[in-house]
Design a protein around this motif. Structure first.
Motif, PDB file in Angstrom:
ATOM      1  N   PRO A 110      -5.411  -6.895   2.004  1.00  0.00           N
ATOM      2  CA  PRO A 110      -4.464  -6.510   3.086  1.00  0.00           C
ATOM      3  C   PRO A 110      -4.553  -8.435   4.257  1.00  0.00           C
ATOM      4  CG  PRO A 110      -7.068  -6.660   3.251  1.00  0.00           C
ATOM      5  CD  PRO A 110      -6.595  -6.719   1.988  1.00  0.00           C
ATOM      6  N   THR A 111      -3.085  -7.955   4.912  1.00  0.00           N
ATOM      7  CA  THR A 111      -2.734  -9.753   6.266  1.00  0.00           C
ATOM      8  C   THR A 111      -4.078  -9.172   7.205  1.00  0.00           C
ATOM      9  OG1 THR A 111      -0.622  -9.306   4.641  1.00  0.00           O
ATOM     10  CG2 THR A 111      -1.186 -10.721   6.998  1.00  0.00           C
ATOM     11  N   THR A 112      -3.686  -8.609   7.857  1.00  0.00           N
ATOM     12  CA  THR A 112      -4.023  -8.811   9.285  1.00  0.00           C
ATOM     13  C   THR A 112      -6.139  -8.526   8.916  1.00  0.00           C
ATOM     14  OG1 THR A 112      -2.838  -7.351  10.358  1.00  0.00           O
ATOM     15  CG2 THR A 112      -4.388  -7.647  11.809  1.00  0.00           C
ATOM     16  N   ALA A 123       2.261 -11.313  14.975  1.00  0.00           N
ATOM     17  CA  ALA A 123       1.261 -11.059  13.951  1.00  0.00           C
ATOM     18  C   ALA A 123       1.450 -11.442  12.636  1.00  0.00           C
ATOM     19  CB  ALA A 123       0.955  -9.355  13.676  1.00  0.00           C
ATOM     20  N   ALA A 124       0.706 -12.438  11.737  1.00  0.00           N
ATOM     21  CA  ALA A 124       1.634 -12.360  10.611  1.00  0.00           C
ATOM     22  C   ALA A 124       2.209 -11.095   9.499  1.00  0.00           C
ATOM     23  CB  ALA A 124       0.337 -13.114   9.746  1.00  0.00           C
ATOM     24  N   VAL A 125       2.709 -10.383   8.905  1.00  0.00           N
ATOM     25  CA  VAL A 125       3.490  -9.947   7.816  1.00  0.00           C
ATOM     26  C   VAL A 125       3.204 -10.497   6.371  1.00  0.00           C
ATOM     27  CG1 VAL A 125       5.443  -7.996   7.522  1.00  0.00           C
ATOM     28  CG2 VAL A 125       4.533  -8.620  10.171  1.00  0.00           C
ATOM     29  N   LEU A 144      -2.910  -3.963  20.870  1.00  0.00           N
ATOM     30  CA  LEU A 144      -4.112  -3.909  19.652  1.00  0.00           C
ATOM     31  C   LEU A 144      -3.342  -3.795  18.165  1.00  0.00           C
ATOM     32  CD1 LEU A 144      -7.361  -3.239  20.724  1.00  0.00           C
ATOM     33  CD2 LEU A 144      -6.011  -4.960  21.493  1.00  0.00           C
ATOM     34  N   ASP A 145      -3.129  -4.563  17.644  1.00  0.00           N
ATOM     35  CA  ASP A 145      -2.864  -4.868  16.114  1.00  0.00           C
ATOM     36  C   ASP A 145      -4.215  -4.847  15.070  1.00  0.00           C
ATOM     37  OD1 ASP A 145      -1.620  -4.600  13.165  1.00  0.00           O
ATOM     38  OD2 ASP A 145      -1.035  -7.138  13.876  1.00  0.00           O
ATOM     39  N   LEU A 146      -4.072  -3.752  14.545  1.00  0.00           N
ATOM     40  CA  LEU A 146      -5.714  -3.443  13.547  1.00  0.00           C
ATOM     41  C   LEU A 146      -5.455  -4.389  11.838  1.00  0.00           C
ATOM     42  CD1 LEU A 146      -7.394  -0.364  15.346  1.00  0.00           C
ATOM     43  CD2 LEU A 146      -7.264  -2.808  16.397  1.00  0.00           C
ATOM     44  N   LYS A 166       1.752  -1.858  10.281  1.00  0.00           N
ATOM     45  CA  LYS A 166       1.254  -1.784  11.693  1.00  0.00           C
ATOM     46  C   LYS A 166       1.806  -3.490  12.636  1.00  0.00           C
ATOM     47  CE  LYS A 166      -3.034  -1.726  10.014  1.00  0.00           C
ATOM     48  NZ  LYS A 166      -2.668  -1.571   8.659  1.00  0.00           N
ATOM     49  N   SER A 167       1.394  -4.921  12.132  1.00  0.00           N
ATOM     50  CA  SER A 167       1.631  -5.941  12.203  1.00  0.00           C
ATOM     51  C   SER A 167       3.021  -5.424  12.617  1.00  0.00           C
ATOM     52  CB  SER A 167       1.326  -6.807  11.113  1.00  0.00           C
ATOM     53  OG  SER A 167      -0.249  -6.963  10.702  1.00  0.00           O
ATOM     54  N   SER A 168       4.105  -5.084  11.752  1.00  0.00           N
ATOM     55  CA  SER A 168       5.482  -5.005  12.083  1.00  0.00           C
ATOM     56  C   SER A 168       6.270  -5.212  13.051  1.00  0.00           C
ATOM     57  CB  SER A 168       6.566  -4.312  10.487  1.00  0.00           C
ATOM     58  OG  SER A 168       5.941  -5.173   9.081  1.00  0.00           O
TER      59      SER A 168
HETATM   60 MG   LIG Z   1      -0.957  -6.195   9.653  1.00  0.00          MG
END
Ligand SMILES: [Mg+2]
Ligand SMILES: Nc1nc2c(ncn2[C@@H]2O[C@H](COP(=O)(O)OP(=O)(O)OP(=O)(O)O)[C@@H](O)[C@H]2O)c(=O)[nH]1
Length: 549
Positions: free
Chosen positions: A88-90, A81-83, A131-133, A68-70
């Motif tokens: 989990p990351t986000t 966003a951090a990948v 939005l990045d969830l 997602k973030s990528s």
């Molecule tokens: Mg993420």
């Protein structure tokens, strides 16, 4: 044509109003959860439409590591966003805005404080709020709650899946299937396709489509992309640009919410059973049975008999031979003995329908246990007949409504009996005429007696008797005395006969009036509450039809 289309698909406002009406009608009759959910949806529609409709909020949702973030970064064209490699990351949603002017309150409402500007008009995504969830299947509860909260609010849902976990039950069962109504605002992205050989991508896509079909999401766009290589991103961008340009995702999303909420209310109301054709409870055999049972419990046969007897009793007192009629007065009036035939002391306007209260009851004996049970059965039958064909909760509500006033039924019926029988004591006009005649006859008889008495006295005193006129052989005083007596008795007997017939007629009329009055009480206290509930159900169904359109 325009008119026709409007009738076919009511406006969102009309649908929300209908949903609220259905929720109101379902309150207390259906489980609380779908009723409350419908109200929440209606509130959300009001809130979202008050915010920027120039912006389309699209959320990237999916499992941890799906990319997602990528994708978020690839679409924004920057590493916002951090990948990470640790999962989990986000942990909190963040937003990227394309021409985000005026979207502030919208993001405040979404409670997304982290915002970036991704670019201006040239990209074709002007108006997009991406939005990045966090991950929906997170080991962290806060992530799941954040996802659930935002999935309910955003305009467009982009589900990001990867070749390993696209069939994950958590995704399909918890999110996709319940969001089947939202197919117009759902996009599925199969990310990381660079990790698969070309034939496997096709197989994977076909399998994913099959699963989506099973979820009720046939026809939603499914795109194969790679955030790493940029493959398929153009198509995704195009799709987003198209949705953003149309500016209809927000209303499509809310419309889907309304449809889903109405669907849940309908399911709560029917238990999944299609409502059969309903029968109207009025004029059915159950109403007649109810009136029968109420009449029996109210002692109608007894009252009717008393009406006939009371009529005859009063006729005799009024028209009997004056010499003997006074004996009658020592006998009680059969109607009065039941405390009937008196104008009821009503502390209200009038009649049983007014709800006025009769001070004290009649003395008609109380219903027997069997009669009470018969009334209960009849009331239940009315409820059953009215509820026939209705699904579970509504059938229960109708049955309950039919029973709702049973405790007042006995009093109301007693009041109806008292009021109705009040008219049964009206004195026919001929009684007075006969009464006058009786007294005249008596006076004649007494005159004859007086003459005879005088003659007897003259005879006793050996005084000369005046000439006595005769009718044939019989002297007139004797004719008057005997004729008067015979006429008085004959008139009394004839009056009795007429009163007997009159009593019978009056009893029959009273029986009919009592049945009508008692039937009316049954209708008001049993049928009408049940019918009112049926009407509520009909309005509920109608409102849901509008809301679901
Ligand atoms: Mg993420
Ligand atoms: N090969 C390949 N790897 C990818 C692709 N997209 C993401 N990845 C990798 O997958 C891992 C997870 O990527 P993220 O973008 O952090 O995934 P995420 O969905 O945001 O994960 P959470 O934030 O934990 O929910 C990273 O190591 C990425 O480099 C892709 O298209 N191809």
């Amino acid at each position: 044509m325009k008119l026709l289309r409007r009738r076919e698909t009511p406006s969102l406002d009309a649908r929300v109003d209908a949903l609220l009406e259905a929720a109101e009608l379902g309150e207390g009759r259906l489980p609380d959860e779908p009723v409350a959910a419908a109200r929440v949806v209606a509130g959300r529609v009001g809130a979202r439409r008050g915010l920027s409709v120039e912006h389309t909020v699209a959320a990237l949702a999916g499992a941890t590591g799906s990319g997602k973030s990528s994708l978020y970064n690839a679409l924004a064209g920057a590493d916002l966003a951090a990948v990470g490699v640790t999962r989990p990351t986000t942990s909190a949603a963040q937003a990227s805005l394309w021409d985000g002017g005026g979207a502030g309150p919208l993001l405040d409402w979404l409670e997304v404080p982290q915002r970036h500007s991704a670019g201006l008009g040239a990209s074709g995504l002007s108006g997009l709020v991406l939005l990045d969830l966090p991950d929906h299947d997170s080991i962290r509860l806060s992530h799941r709650l954040e996802v659930d909260r935002l999935v309910e609010l955003v305009d467009l849902l982009i589900w990001v899946v990867d070749p390993q976990k696209y069939a994950d039950a958590a995704l399909h069962e918890r999110y996709l299937r319940p969001l089947a109504e939202h197919r117009d605002v759902t996009v599925v992205v199969l990310n990381q396709v660079d990790r698969l050989p070309a034939p496997a991508v096709e197989r994977c896509l076909a399998d994913l489509r099959r699963l989506l079909d099973a979820d009720g999401l046939a026809g939603v766009p499914v795109l194969a992309v790679s955030a790493r290589t940029g493959q398929g991103l153009d198509v995704l961008r195009e799709l987003l640009a198209d949705r953003v340009a149309r500016r209809t995702s927000w209303s499509a999303r809310l419309a889907a919410d309304v449809t889903a909420a109405a669907g849940h209310l309908a399911t709560a109301g029917t238990g999944g059973v299609p409502p059969q054709e309903q029968r109207t409870p009025r004029q059915g055999p159950s109403e007649r049975a109810l009136t029968d049972a109420l009449c029996a419990a109210a002692g109608v046969p007894l009252v009717v008999a008393a009406v006939a007897k009371g009529h005859r009793h009063r006729a005799i007192v009024a028209t009997g031979w004056p010499v003997t009629r006074w004996i009658r007065k020592f006998r009680p009036d059969p109607l009065r003995r039941l405390r009937l035939g008196l104008a009821p002391e009503v502390t209200g306007t009038s009649g049983p329908a007014s709800g006025g209260e009769v001070v004290g009851r009649t003395s008609v004996p109380a219903a027997s246990a069997v009669q009470r049970a018969q009334v209960e059965t009849a009331v239940r039958d009315v409820g059953e007949t009215a509820a026939a064909g209705l699904p579970g909760p509504w059938a229960a509500a109708v049955r309950q409504a039919a029973r709702s006033r049973t405790h007042d039924l006995a009093d109301a019926v007693d009041r109806a009996v008292a009021t109705t029988s009040a008219g049964a004591t009206r004195r026919p006009r001929w009684w007075r005429a006969v009464n006058v005649l009786q007294w005249l006859v008596l006076v004649t008889m007494l005159a004859g007696a007086a003459c005879l008495g005088a003659l007897f006295a003259l005879d006793y005193l050996r005084l000369p008797k005046p000439p006595v006129p005769t009718a044939g052989e019989v002297p007139w005083p004797t004719v008057l005395l005997l004729g008067g007596a015979v006429a008085g008795v004959l008139i009394a007997l004839l009056s009795r006969l007429v009163a007997w017939i009159g009593g019978r007629r009056r009893a029959r009329r009273t029986a009919r009036a009592l049945r009508t009055a008692i039937g009316q009480v049954g209708r008001e206290m049993v049928l009408e509450p049940a019918e009112a509930e049926l009407a509520v159900h009909a309005r509920f169904t109608e409102a849901l039809n509008v809301a679901r359109a």
